[in-house]
Each structure stands twice: as C-alpha cells, then as structure tokens.
Scaffold this active site. Sequence first.
Site, mmCIF file in Angstrom:
data_model
loop_
_atom_site.group_PDB
_atom_site.id
_atom_site.type_symbol
_atom_site.label_atom_id
_atom_site.label_comp_id
_atom_site.label_asym_id
_atom_site.label_seq_id
_atom_site.Cartn_x
_atom_site.Cartn_y
_atom_site.Cartn_z
ATOM 1 N N PHE A 1 6.554 2.259 -4.421
ATOM 2 C CA PHE A 1 7.727 2.432 -4.063
ATOM 3 C C PHE A 1 8.512 3.664 -4.322
ATOM 4 O O PHE A 1 9.679 3.817 -4.127
ATOM 5 C CB PHE A 1 8.685 1.277 -4.737
ATOM 6 C CG PHE A 1 8.180 0.049 -4.096
ATOM 7 C CD1 PHE A 1 8.380 -0.726 -2.842
ATOM 8 C CD2 PHE A 1 7.612 -0.966 -5.002
ATOM 9 C CE1 PHE A 1 8.046 -1.878 -2.485
ATOM 10 C CE2 PHE A 1 7.340 -2.310 -4.546
ATOM 11 C CZ PHE A 1 7.602 -2.661 -3.442
ATOM 12 N N TYR B 1 3.208 4.580 0.533
ATOM 13 C CA TYR B 1 3.824 5.254 1.799
ATOM 14 C C TYR B 1 2.710 6.254 2.710
ATOM 15 O O TYR B 1 2.038 6.672 2.085
ATOM 16 C CB TYR B 1 5.035 5.980 1.301
ATOM 17 C CG TYR B 1 5.921 5.409 0.865
ATOM 18 C CD1 TYR B 1 6.913 4.359 1.112
ATOM 19 C CD2 TYR B 1 6.443 5.662 -0.483
ATOM 20 C CE1 TYR B 1 7.650 3.465 0.697
ATOM 21 C CE2 TYR B 1 7.594 4.909 -1.238
ATOM 22 C CZ TYR B 1 8.346 3.939 -0.542
ATOM 23 O OH TYR B 1 9.221 3.253 -1.459
ATOM 24 N N HIS C 1 10.139 -9.273 0.362
ATOM 25 C CA HIS C 1 10.017 -7.548 0.004
ATOM 26 C C HIS C 1 11.254 -6.973 0.480
ATOM 27 O O HIS C 1 11.936 -7.393 0.912
ATOM 28 C CB HIS C 1 8.903 -7.160 0.829
ATOM 29 C CG HIS C 1 8.407 -5.715 0.960
ATOM 30 N ND1 HIS C 1 8.884 -4.506 1.263
ATOM 31 C CD2 HIS C 1 7.213 -5.453 0.410
ATOM 32 C CE1 HIS C 1 8.247 -3.715 0.931
ATOM 33 N NE2 HIS C 1 7.149 -3.993 0.346
ATOM 34 N N ASP D 1 0.863 -1.257 0.124
ATOM 35 C CA ASP D 1 -0.138 -0.007 -0.078
ATOM 36 C C ASP D 1 0.895 1.273 -0.086
ATOM 37 O O ASP D 1 2.090 1.121 0.150
ATOM 38 C CB ASP D 1 -0.892 -0.126 1.095
ATOM 39 C CG ASP D 1 -0.411 0.100 2.461
ATOM 40 O OD1 ASP D 1 0.920 -0.194 2.671
ATOM 41 O OD2 ASP D 1 -1.131 0.388 3.615
#
Length: 220
Positions: free
Chosen positions: A77, A66, A186, A64
């Site tokens: 990202f 930041y 991740h 989701d």
Amino acid sequence: MNKIGNEWDVILKKEFNKEYYLKLQEFLKYEYENHTVYPSEADVFHALKLADFGAVRVVILGQDPYHEKGQANGLAFSVSNEVKRPPSLNNIFKELFSDTGIRTADNNCLEGWAKQGVLLLNVVLTVREGEANSHKGKGWEIFTDEIIRQLNLREKPMVFILWGANAKSKKVFITNKNHLILESSHPSPLSAYGGFWGSRPFTKANNFLMKNNEYIDWRI
C-alpha cells in the site's frame, strides 16, 4: 533473493532451498531480464527488512505490488512521497482520519509504520509493469503462507489486519488465540463500501496492543 539480513533469514532458511522457491527464482530472473518488474530487486524484501520477525506487532496484508512506474517500494500500500497517492492508499488515510483524527498531509510512504513493527506484506511480492496479478501463482503465495505460519507460532500477541479476499485467504493459518484478526473489504474504491469504511482497524489494533503496554503511532 535468498537473503534478507535479519532474523527472517533463519526463520525462512528452509524455504529458500525448496523446489518451488528455486523455480520462483528462475522465473523472476527471466522476468527482470526481459520485462519491467516492480518493485526493484533490492526492494522485494523491504517489508521483511524493516519489520524483523521478533519485532512484528501488526501485519497488514495486501494483494500484490502497485504495477505502475515509480509506485511499488516493497511495502504493501505504500509509495514514495514523489508519487501521486494511489486510490487505495488514499482511502486508508481517509479511514485513519475518521478512526483516529490523524491527518497525513502529503506523506505517502509507510516506512514509519514498518519501523515500528507493522509488517506491510503483499501476498505476492512482485508484479510486471501494467499487469496486476501477473506474478500470481508463481510461488510467492507459498512463501508468504510460511511467513504467516511462523508469525502465528509466536506467543507474543500481534494483530493481523486482512483487507480483501486475497488477504482473508491467509486467515486459515492464524490459529493462535493470542493474536487478534481484523478483517474487512479491501480499501480499493471498488470495494471499500463493502465494510472497509468505519471498520476502525487502527484504534482496534492499538486497543489490543495496549493490553501488553504497546501501541503503534499511526502518524506518518
């Protein structure tokens, strides 16, 4: 939030009228009016606007947005160049350098990738400030499931890069043998040592795409 401005409007037309999406819209209306929510309403579909359906060559899935002030810009990202680089993005760039030798200097915005057909898609497209996963389970997952389903139906080969458990949950929708799936842990500092380091997703993606005379210029 029912217009993107390109081919995605046709692809996702039915979703915009479904009950779950109408409920999601009502939820978001309340959230934006009563809380600080990221990204801005104008940037919620930024990833889809920059990487039109027919232009997608690589899909990079995040969790989701930041959730701190000034970070989220609608691309998974990515942050603007004026914002301190988040740890996950920093690790992505470290792996990019290890994999390809590309240095990113102070550039933190991934629009250059998106404009080449890299769909930087989060599983959930909005978040309340300071509360990671606060919009989880409100309907976005159904919407992004459909995005993956529709991309899977395309015959033109593409690469799906799945980082972390939330992204890997979409693997069930990628059944077309024309496409390549790359998965690892991740890039977060909490999990990168579980297989992200050394996974070389950028080179592997281009090696696959070059079979069809395509590639991504990963320089920012």
